[in-house]
Design a protein around this motif. Structure first.
Motif, PDB file in Angstrom:
ATOM      1  N   ASN A 222      35.258  73.367  35.726  1.00 24.58           N
ATOM      2  CA  ASN A 222      35.589  74.002  37.006  1.00 24.58           C
ATOM      3  C   ASN A 222      35.913  75.475  36.838  1.00 24.58           C
ATOM      4  O   ASN A 222      35.570  76.300  37.683  1.00 24.58           O
ATOM      5  CB  ASN A 222      36.766  73.278  37.661  1.00 24.58           C
ATOM      6  N   LEU A 223      36.574  75.824  35.737  1.00 26.61           N
ATOM      7  CA  LEU A 223      36.975  77.218  35.507  1.00 26.61           C
ATOM      8  C   LEU A 223      35.824  78.080  35.028  1.00 26.61           C
ATOM      9  O   LEU A 223      35.687  79.241  35.428  1.00 26.61           O
ATOM     10  CB  LEU A 223      38.113  77.261  34.486  1.00 26.61           C
ATOM     11  N   TRP A 224      34.980  77.525  34.158  1.00 28.02           N
ATOM     12  CA  TRP A 224      33.914  78.321  33.550  1.00 28.02           C
ATOM     13  C   TRP A 224      32.591  77.561  33.603  1.00 28.02           C
ATOM     14  O   TRP A 224      32.097  77.069  32.567  1.00 28.02           O
ATOM     15  CB  TRP A 224      34.271  78.656  32.100  1.00 28.02           C
ATOM     16  N   PRO A 225      31.980  77.448  34.755  1.00 26.85           N
ATOM     17  CA  PRO A 225      30.719  76.700  34.892  1.00 26.85           C
ATOM     18  C   PRO A 225      29.641  77.262  33.969  1.00 26.85           C
ATOM     19  O   PRO A 225      29.458  78.473  33.868  1.00 26.85           O
ATOM     20  CB  PRO A 225      30.351  76.906  36.371  1.00 26.85           C
ATOM     21  N   GLY A 226      28.972  76.361  33.258  1.00 31.90           N
ATOM     22  CA  GLY A 226      27.875  76.768  32.392  1.00 31.90           C
ATOM     23  C   GLY A 226      28.274  77.136  30.983  1.00 31.90           C
ATOM     24  O   GLY A 226      27.406  77.250  30.105  1.00 31.90           O
ATOM     25  N   LYS A 227      29.557  77.342  30.748  1.00 27.16           N
ATOM     26  CA  LYS A 227      29.985  77.730  29.409  1.00 27.16           C
ATOM     27  C   LYS A 227      30.096  76.513  28.473  1.00 27.16           C
ATOM     28  O   LYS A 227      29.930  76.616  27.263  1.00 27.16           O
ATOM     29  CB  LYS A 227      31.342  78.438  29.464  1.00 27.16           C
ATOM     30  N   TYR A 228      30.416  75.376  29.058  1.00 30.71           N
ATOM     31  CA  TYR A 228      30.619  74.176  28.241  1.00 30.71           C
ATOM     32  C   TYR A 228      29.888  73.005  28.875  1.00 30.71           C
ATOM     33  O   TYR A 228      29.754  72.924  30.098  1.00 30.71           O
ATOM     34  CB  TYR A 228      32.117  73.830  28.123  1.00 30.71           C
ATOM     35  N   ASN A 229      29.406  72.100  28.041  1.00 27.48           N
ATOM     36  CA  ASN A 229      28.765  70.873  28.505  1.00 27.48           C
ATOM     37  C   ASN A 229      29.610  69.675  28.059  1.00 27.48           C
ATOM     38  O   ASN A 229      29.217  68.905  27.189  1.00 27.48           O
ATOM     39  CB  ASN A 229      27.343  70.761  27.944  1.00 27.48           C
ATOM     40  N   SER A 230      30.812  69.574  28.613  1.00 26.57           N
ATOM     41  CA  SER A 230      31.772  68.536  28.239  1.00 26.57           C
ATOM     42  C   SER A 230      32.087  68.577  26.746  1.00 26.57           C
ATOM     43  O   SER A 230      32.361  67.563  26.124  1.00 26.57           O
ATOM     44  CB  SER A 230      31.255  67.143  28.610  1.00 26.57           C
ATOM     45  N   ASP A 231      32.033  69.802  26.182  1.00 28.10           N
ATOM     46  CA  ASP A 231      32.356  69.964  24.760  1.00 28.10           C
ATOM     47  C   ASP A 231      33.454  71.014  24.551  1.00 28.10           C
ATOM     48  O   ASP A 231      33.662  71.485  23.441  1.00 28.10           O
ATOM     49  CB  ASP A 231      31.114  70.346  23.950  1.00 28.10           C
ATOM     50  N   PHE A 232      34.130  71.381  25.628  1.00 33.71           N
ATOM     51  CA  PHE A 232      35.301  72.261  25.486  1.00 33.71           C
ATOM     52  C   PHE A 232      36.361  71.566  24.640  1.00 33.71           C
ATOM     53  O   PHE A 232      36.981  72.167  23.762  1.00 33.71           O
ATOM     54  CB  PHE A 232      35.863  72.596  26.867  1.00 33.71           C
TER      55      PHE A 232
END
Length: 836
Positions: free
Chosen positions: A490-500
């Protein structure tokens, strides 16, 4: 004579178990001589007197020969009621008469090994083998050489690269730092030199045991390498055993010692070199691999190692693991990062509290290494490291809910709750209760929100800095991981693919490699925030017990305690994951190919404390940052067992019984029962997840998986009780024992009596009772473990009841201290349900 014969029978068995031969056989010629005649010289008679021998000739009870047939060991046997040390001078005279350097003194129950040229008799629980005695005879320790050895900053470096001082990059002072870093070369810091010097000083004072209390991140492994070189180089050791308590530390130690010392000394991991470990000077292994089925006795002789080092000593030799340490004869060094000062808040608490057990373990650690006063051989604290700019201190973030505001009580977590009658009462919850009772969805999300809004950022990419979160359980870790990934998306769309965030727990296949990749900055690839910047895309590892002891990840910027910590050593280890210094570095190139290097120093890290742990362990702690969490609701009632109601049953079958037969089952059980273990073995071996976890040494993960996915399923309804019956064992089995048997780690299951004998051996090796008390100790310890009535009498102190019991005589013969020590030892280290 009967008692003397009984002692001889026991000694004969111990000799055969150690590989000595009374007769020629397929393994070689006999190497034991009985009743060997030896002449006692006039000088010996004058020196020792004639009390021990009335003639000028004597007879050696057992003379053990070396591989060439020459006298190696004089074994003097005494009756069971005699003290072995009473024969010390007699055995010395015999040894001199046949030119044997070593002596064993035994009455069948208590045994001593004595190097007559270098030391004093030491208690052993197994006789050394011929090969081990040969190893021991190959060198003669000389402590004067060790004390005189010059230890300078380049002591280890000279082994890594003897000609370093003539290298052009070293001669150019401006290139020295890069020269050392690029070649992996290590100079000892001043405090590391002082640590090694403290060994020399205390050896000069006649001591053989040492304890280093040093903060996490201060280079204990490098210091250990310097100490190992000191002992090997000065011929005060020919072989070293390095004990760790985790598999990942085993590999880490092997890599470090190979890096530091490989030009002079070989290092091996025991499990990878079971057949040729004797060729190496340094052997690394886990304490668990030696403790399993008491393998240390079958794998090694007491004289195989001359220096033993215990990494994180309070863990690797805590409790009855100390029996492994005491089994070996030699110099002994303990390394610990848990200061004894952390005991200040856990004295005089409930004896069942896990913190009380750890208090005793820590005290035992100091006593084991001759530091009963609480003053270690050498100490270097986190405060020392920060002052000298080798470590960094945390910024503590105090963030609590209404419930977690309350500190840990003596018994557990104390919370005021309202009962069904509307009255306020105190409820005590232990660690197992937390996720079920307190960690609601609202609370977990509140914790995650506070972290996301307040975490330290990477100083170069500005994304959230690398973080480790410690949770209550695997399920809790799974929930937290999910919440964090949702928030990151939600905070950074596109930066992570459920791998934050990634769950790194024993139930996750490949979790060990995840932790390695995280440290190497390639977990799920590299960051998307800064092109070509080598930092992990995954920013948060969510764990429970992994990534604590010995895990090196220097660029950690945040730690989160999302659970209460009951153990001072766990608290120190967890906090220590963030204390290492680090230089963040990024190299960029512009369109013209011009290179620019950016660097930032790690000056601190944040420690998010949601449960008041710092308040508990750090007296009068001044928080750097206090964050209030919104109320998330409290506990309104204490959960209890639900009532069970079985409805009336009405038989509506129109078909009456025709026959009714009763067939008693014999002691061997039904065939289906006997074959149960084989079917379970097949199911477990065929399961890839179980096999991988067992091979990696992660029994906790394998057991959790079996309990969830294999036990009590309709296909077979496997469970521990059925498996125990299927192998016809006279005691309960643990799931770990079953796995070790299935995967060939132990040859079979031991009976109750065999396990009791091993526990007695451990106790005797640790506490070393006088020979008069060895038999009473054995008998009473066995009775205390197996008989509830004996435990009740000790608890109520109604000792008169012992006079009507067989164990009463043993109780009377015990010294007062042993009457207290045995129950405490059993309570802490012997699982009673195993013997039921």
């Amino acid at each position: 004579m009967a008692k003397e014969a009984k002692a001889r029978i026991k000694i004969n068995k111990l000799l055969e178990e150690a590989g000595w031969r009374f007769f020629d056989d397929e393994n070689g010629k006999a190497n034991i001589q009985l009743e060997s005649n030896v002449k006692i010289t006039e000088n010996q008679l004058d020196e020792f007197g004639e009390d021990f021998e009335k003639t000028k000739h004597g007879y050696i009870d057992f003379l053990l020969l070396d591989e060439e047939g020459f006298p190696a060991v004089v074994l003097e046997a005494k009756r069971e009621e005699k003290k072995p040390l009473d024969a010390k001078e007699q055995a010395r005279a015999y040894a001199r008469g046949v030119h044997a350097r070593f002596v064993i003194l035994s009455n069948g129950n208590l045994h001593y090994f004595w190097d007559t040229e270098t030391g004093n008799p030491e208690v052993i629980t197994k006789f050394p083998s011929q090969k081990s005695v040969g190893h021991k005879r190959q060198f003669k320790p000389n402590s004067a050489n060790l004390v005189r050895e010059v230890i300078d900053n380049d002591y280890v470096l000279l082994t890594q690269r003897p000609d370093y001082s003539s290298d052009p990059r070293w001669l150019d002072e401006s290139q020295r730092v890069d020269f050392l870093r690029d070649n992996g070369l290590m100079l000892l810091r001043e405090y590391q030199k002082r640590a090694v010097h403290s060994i020399q000083r205390t050896v000069n004072e006649g001591n053989s045991r040492f304890l280093f209390e040093m903060a996490t991140g201060t280079g204990k492994t490098l210091i250990a390498a310097a100490v190992i070189k000191l002992f090997l180089r000065t011929s005060n050791a020919k072989r070293v055993l390095f004990l760790v308590d985790r598999i990942e530390l085993e590999n880490q130690a092997w890599r470090a010692f190979s890096r530091y010392l490989k030009n002079d000394y070989d290092t091996v991991i025991y499990k990878q070199h079971r057949d040729d470990w004797q060729r190496a000077e340094i052997v690394v292994t886990t304490i668990q691999s030696l403790l399993s089925d008491n393998k240390y006795k079958s794998l090694f002789s007491p004289t195989d190692f001359d220096l033993l080092i215990s990494d994180e000593a309070h863990r690797s030799i805590g409790g009855n693991s100390r029996a492994v340490f005491e089994y070996f004869i030699g110099y002994k060094l303990g390394l610990t990062s848990t200061p004894k000062d952390y005991l200040k808040n856990i004295a005089n608490i409930n004896e069942r509290d896990p913190r009380e057990i750890e208090r005793r373990i820590l005290l035992d650690t100091y006593e084991t290494f001759g530091c009963e006063s609480g003053v270690p051989t050498f100490r270097y604290s986190l405060v020392d490291g920060v002052k000298e700019k080798f470590l960094v201190s945390p910024t503590v973030v105090d963030a609590r809910t209404e419930i977690t505001t309350q500190l840990l009580s003596d018994q557990g977590y104390s919370v005021i709750v309202t009962d069904q009658d509307g009255e306020d009462k105190e409820a005590i919850f232990t660690q197992r209760d937390f996720e079920r009772k307190f960690l609601s969805e609202e609370t977990n999300k509140a914790f995650c929100k506070v972290f996301m809004e307040n975490a330290l950022r990477d100083p170069l990419s500005s994304e959230i800095g690398k973080t480790i979160m410690f949770c209550v359980s695997q399920d809790h870790a799974s929930k937290i991981t999910q919440y964090l990934n949702e928030m990151a998306h939600n905070l950074w769309p596109g930066k992570y693919n459920s791998d934050f965030a990634v769950q790194v727990t024993s139930a996750i296949i490949g979790s060990q490699q995840f932790s390695i990749n995280f440290a190497n900055n390639n977990l799920n690839g590299h960051t998307r925030w800064l092109d070509t910047y080598k930092s992990s895309r995954t920013r948060v590892c969510v764990t429970v017990g992994m990534m604590t002891t010995g895990y090196d990840c220097e660029d950690i910027k945040n730690l989160c305690f999302m659970r209460p910590v009951f153990s001072p050593s766990d608290f120190v280890q967890m906090k220590g994951r963030g204390t290492r210094r680090f230089t963040f570095k990024y190299t960029s190139k512009d369109g013209a190919g011009k290179t620019e290097v950016f660097t930032k120093e790690k000056k601190s890290f944040k420690l998010f404390d949601f449960f008041g742990n710092c308040d508990y362990f750090e007296e009068q702690f001044n928080y750097d940052e206090v964050i209030e969490l919104p109320p998330t609701g409290g506990v309104t009632d204490v959960e209890g067992p639900l009532p069970v109601h079985i409805p009336d049953y009405e038989n509506v079958s129109p078909d009456p019984l025709k026959t009714l037969e009763q067939t008693p089952i014999g002691v061997d059980g039904m065939r289906v029962d006997r074959e149960l273990f084989g079917r379970f073995e097949y199911a477990v071996k065929e399961d890839e997840f179980v096999r991988q976890n067992v091979e990696a040494g992660d029994f906790e993960g394998a057991e959790a998986y079996i309990l969830q996915h294999i036990f009590d399923k309709p296909e077979e309804f496997f469970n521990l009780e059925k498996l125990r019956k299927s192998v016809q064992l006279d005691r309960r089995l643990t799931l770990r024992e079953i796995l070790e048997k299935i995967f060939g780690m132990i040859p079979g299951f031991k009976s109750k009596e065999q396990l009791l004998d091993e526990e007695c051996d451990k106790f005797i090796s640790i506490y070393k009772p006088d020979s008069d008390y060895v038999l009473p100790v054995r008998n009473f310890l066995k009775a205390y473990v197996t008989e509830e009535q004996v435990r009740d009498i000790m608890r109520t102190k109604e000792y008169a009841k012992f006079f009507t019991m067989p164990v009463g005589e043993d109780f009377i013969e015990l010294p007062p201290q042993m009457r207290e020590t045995i129950p405490e030892y059993v309570k802490d280290y012997i699982p009673l349900n195993k013997y039921m």
